[in-house]
Design an enzyme around this catalytic site. Structure first.
Site, mmCIF file in Angstrom:
data_model
loop_
_atom_site.group_PDB
_atom_site.id
_atom_site.type_symbol
_atom_site.label_atom_id
_atom_site.label_comp_id
_atom_site.label_asym_id
_atom_site.label_seq_id
_atom_site.Cartn_x
_atom_site.Cartn_y
_atom_site.Cartn_z
ATOM 1 N N ASP A 1 -17.869 27.902 -41.331
ATOM 2 C CA ASP A 1 -16.528 28.511 -40.751
ATOM 3 C C ASP A 1 -16.506 27.472 -39.300
ATOM 4 O O ASP A 1 -17.338 27.049 -38.959
ATOM 5 C CB ASP A 1 -16.447 29.751 -40.458
ATOM 6 C CG ASP A 1 -16.099 30.696 -41.641
ATOM 7 O OD1 ASP A 1 -15.845 29.900 -42.665
ATOM 8 O OD2 ASP A 1 -16.395 31.823 -41.792
ATOM 9 N N LYS B 1 -11.067 28.611 -41.006
ATOM 10 C CA LYS B 1 -9.650 28.699 -40.767
ATOM 11 C C LYS B 1 -9.198 28.883 -39.277
ATOM 12 O O LYS B 1 -10.046 29.492 -38.494
ATOM 13 C CB LYS B 1 -9.092 30.165 -41.463
ATOM 14 C CG LYS B 1 -9.746 30.195 -42.944
ATOM 15 C CD LYS B 1 -9.392 31.573 -43.420
ATOM 16 C CE LYS B 1 -9.832 31.743 -44.880
ATOM 17 N NZ LYS B 1 -11.190 32.197 -44.966
ATOM 18 N N MET C 1 -9.501 39.533 -34.283
ATOM 19 C CA MET C 1 -8.059 38.673 -34.465
ATOM 20 C C MET C 1 -6.931 39.151 -33.668
ATOM 21 O O MET C 1 -5.853 39.444 -34.152
ATOM 22 C CB MET C 1 -7.941 38.778 -36.027
ATOM 23 C CG MET C 1 -9.062 37.988 -36.750
ATOM 24 S SD MET C 1 -8.751 38.422 -38.706
ATOM 25 C CE MET C 1 -9.836 39.827 -38.913
HETATM 26 C C1 LIG Z 1 -12.174 36.034 -39.293
HETATM 27 S S1 LIG Z 1 -13.001 37.103 -37.894
HETATM 28 C C2 LIG Z 1 -14.737 36.791 -38.129
HETATM 29 C C3 LIG Z 1 -15.368 37.892 -37.272
HETATM 30 C C4 LIG Z 1 -16.956 37.561 -37.432
HETATM 31 N N1 LIG Z 1 -17.426 37.794 -38.744
HETATM 32 C C5 LIG Z 1 -17.681 38.634 -36.534
HETATM 33 O O1 LIG Z 1 -18.498 39.263 -37.009
HETATM 34 O O2 LIG Z 1 -17.522 38.303 -35.212
HETATM 35 C C6 LIG Z 1 -12.433 35.996 -36.481
HETATM 36 C C7 LIG Z 1 -12.379 36.837 -35.277
HETATM 37 O O3 LIG Z 1 -13.477 37.176 -34.735
HETATM 38 C C8 LIG Z 1 -13.138 37.262 -32.997
HETATM 39 N N2 LIG Z 1 -14.175 36.289 -32.660
HETATM 40 C C9 LIG Z 1 -15.045 35.864 -33.240
HETATM 41 N N3 LIG Z 1 -16.035 35.146 -32.242
HETATM 42 C C10 LIG Z 1 -15.348 35.231 -31.154
HETATM 43 C C11 LIG Z 1 -15.437 34.732 -29.729
HETATM 44 N N4 LIG Z 1 -16.656 34.185 -29.613
HETATM 45 N N5 LIG Z 1 -15.113 35.515 -28.592
HETATM 46 C C12 LIG Z 1 -13.791 36.288 -28.949
HETATM 47 N N6 LIG Z 1 -13.640 36.765 -30.547
HETATM 48 C C13 LIG Z 1 -14.269 36.072 -31.402
HETATM 49 C C14 LIG Z 1 -11.800 36.743 -33.029
HETATM 50 O O4 LIG Z 1 -11.037 38.117 -32.819
HETATM 51 C C15 LIG Z 1 -11.578 36.055 -33.905
HETATM 52 O O5 LIG Z 1 -10.196 36.147 -34.420
#
Ligand SMILES: C[S@@+](CC[C@H](N)C(=O)[O-])C[C@H]1O[C@@H](n2cnc3c(N)ncnc32)[C@H](O)[C@@H]1O
Length: 375
Positions: free
Chosen positions: A168, A190, A302
């Site tokens: 990803d 994405k 998100m």
């Molecule tokens: C599709 S989800 C995936 C989440 C991921 N599987 C997790 O456990 O963190 C993507 C969302 O995770 C959050 N996200 C992931 N990494 C981040 C980061 N380093 N800082 C802030 N938000 C993050 C955001 O809200 C982003 O829109």
């Protein structure tokens, strides 16, 4: 002449091995010497641990046959007494025994990068030739929140040994860099609401790669089972009989809480915790804001798009507008940015500060409860 090798009046070579009383112990060195001799080089062999033939005697024999230079090559010896004491002493004695001859000690073979490359080629060859064991497996691996230090040992090990990596967008580049240069990389990230690669195509790619490659790693940001559409990928793989190993990762919500020093639960004030998202289901239905609003600490994933609507939905569902709330972009990465406010004003503050995806929002007393300064 020692070793039975024909000497010609050219530069000569002496391979010097460790030596062993076991019959055939130095057969590898003798074979290499024979191969070199076939190239019309005068080559002989001796060992450190056995008296006959000795190096000074061999050098003298080469000199008598017309050699003017003799190169002494230590045969697969590691750095130790033989290399730093015994062989230099024998070389010095050879120089005395054959004063007209230049005797040179070569660097040991064991230190040569080419030997390392050869060993790697052999490993790759052995793996290629190995029969496939068991059914194919895809490793579904969490890459953590972004800080490369927050990656599990198993994730590092799998990435470093994979031959196919499907990843990803939100995975640390430092982790991707561990993949072998020979691995095939498929970025399928994405970005926000735009789908770089449709989920159905990713599912197909996973199945195809599992059939073609030995070690397939599906790498997802955070934890693979948290808002990662892992269920759809596992279903697609299971439908074709492909096993899945799941390696958890630090979900970004927990990474953000740690980075900001926010205890998400606290005796007396916060005894429940929810990972939630305001994003709609495929059928357009939103989340159950009433249920979410009941939870003491809510981490919204998100959260960049429709943040104002999501905060308003929580207030409409019964949460006070004065509830502490904070937003974190790029949590745990060097570019991390944070905005702290309340449910009533967070969206405005986030817009004013220009924070965008990837964004997490933490709602509840915990969000106003920073306890430790960052290091
Ligand atoms: C599709 S989800 C995936 C989440 C991921 N599987 C997790 O456990 O963190 C993507 C969302 O995770 C959050 N996200 C992931 N990494 C981040 C980061 N380093 N800082 C802030 N938000 C993050 C955001 O809200 C982003 O829109």
């Amino acid at each position: 002449v020692a070793g039975g090798f024909r000497l010609t009046p050219m530069d000569a070579l002496v391979l010097i091995g460790h030596g062993s009383p076991l019959a055939g112990a130095n057969r590898d060195m003798l074979r290499v010497a024979a191969a070199l001799t076939r190239r019309d080089r005068p080559v002989s062999t001796c060992t450190v641990d056995r008296a006959e033939p000795d190096l000074p005697g061999l050098v003298a024999a080469h000199a008598a046959a017309g050699a003017r230079r003799v190169v002494v090559v230590p045969w697969l010896l590691q750095l130790g007494r033989h290399l730093v004491e015994d062989i230099p002493r024998a070389v010095a004695a050879a120089r005395t025994a054959a004063p007209g001859v230049q005797v040179v000690q070569a660097d040991p073979l064991g230190f040569d990068e080419l030997l390392v490359q050869l060993v790697e080629r052999r490993i790759a060859g052995a793996l290629d030739a190995a029969p496939a064991v068991g059914p194919p497996v895809v490793h579904l691996v969490g890459a953590g929140p972004g800080d490369p230090g927050m990656v599990t040992v198993r994730a590092r090990e799998l990435v470093a040994t994979c031959d196919c990596l499907i990843h990803d967008r939100l995975v640390p580049p430092e982790l991707l860099a561990l993949a072998p240069s020979t691995a095939v990389l498929h970025p399928v990230g994405k970005h926000g609401w735009g789908e770089a690669v449709a989920q159905a195509a990713i599912n197909e790619l996973l199945v195809a790669c599992a059939g073609r490659h030995r070690r397939v790693v599906r790498l997802k940001g955070g934890d693979p089972l948290v808002f990662g559409r892992a269920g759809e990928e596992i279903d697609a793989l299971a439908a074709t009989g492909i096993a899945v190993e799941i390696v958890p990762g630090v979900t970004s919500g927990l990474g953000a809480a740690a980075a900001l020093g926010l205890p998400l639960t606290r005796r007396g004030t916060a005894s429940s915790l929810a990972f939630a998202t305001g994003r709609c289901h495929d059928d357009g239905a939103g989340p159950d804001w009433r249920a979410i609003a009941q939870v003491d600490t809510v981490i919204l994933y998100m959260a960049a798009r429709n943040l104002a609507a999501h905060c308003a939905a929580l207030v409409a569902a019964g949460r006070s507008g004065g509830t502490p709330a904070c937003a974190v972009q790029w949590a745990t990465r060097p570019e991390q940015r944070t905005v702290v406010g309340t449910l009533a004003d967070l969206a405005k503050q986030v817009a004013a500060a220009g924070l965008g995806s990837p964004l997490l929002v933490i709602v509840g007393a915990a969000a106003g409860n920073r306890t430790c300064p960052p290091p």
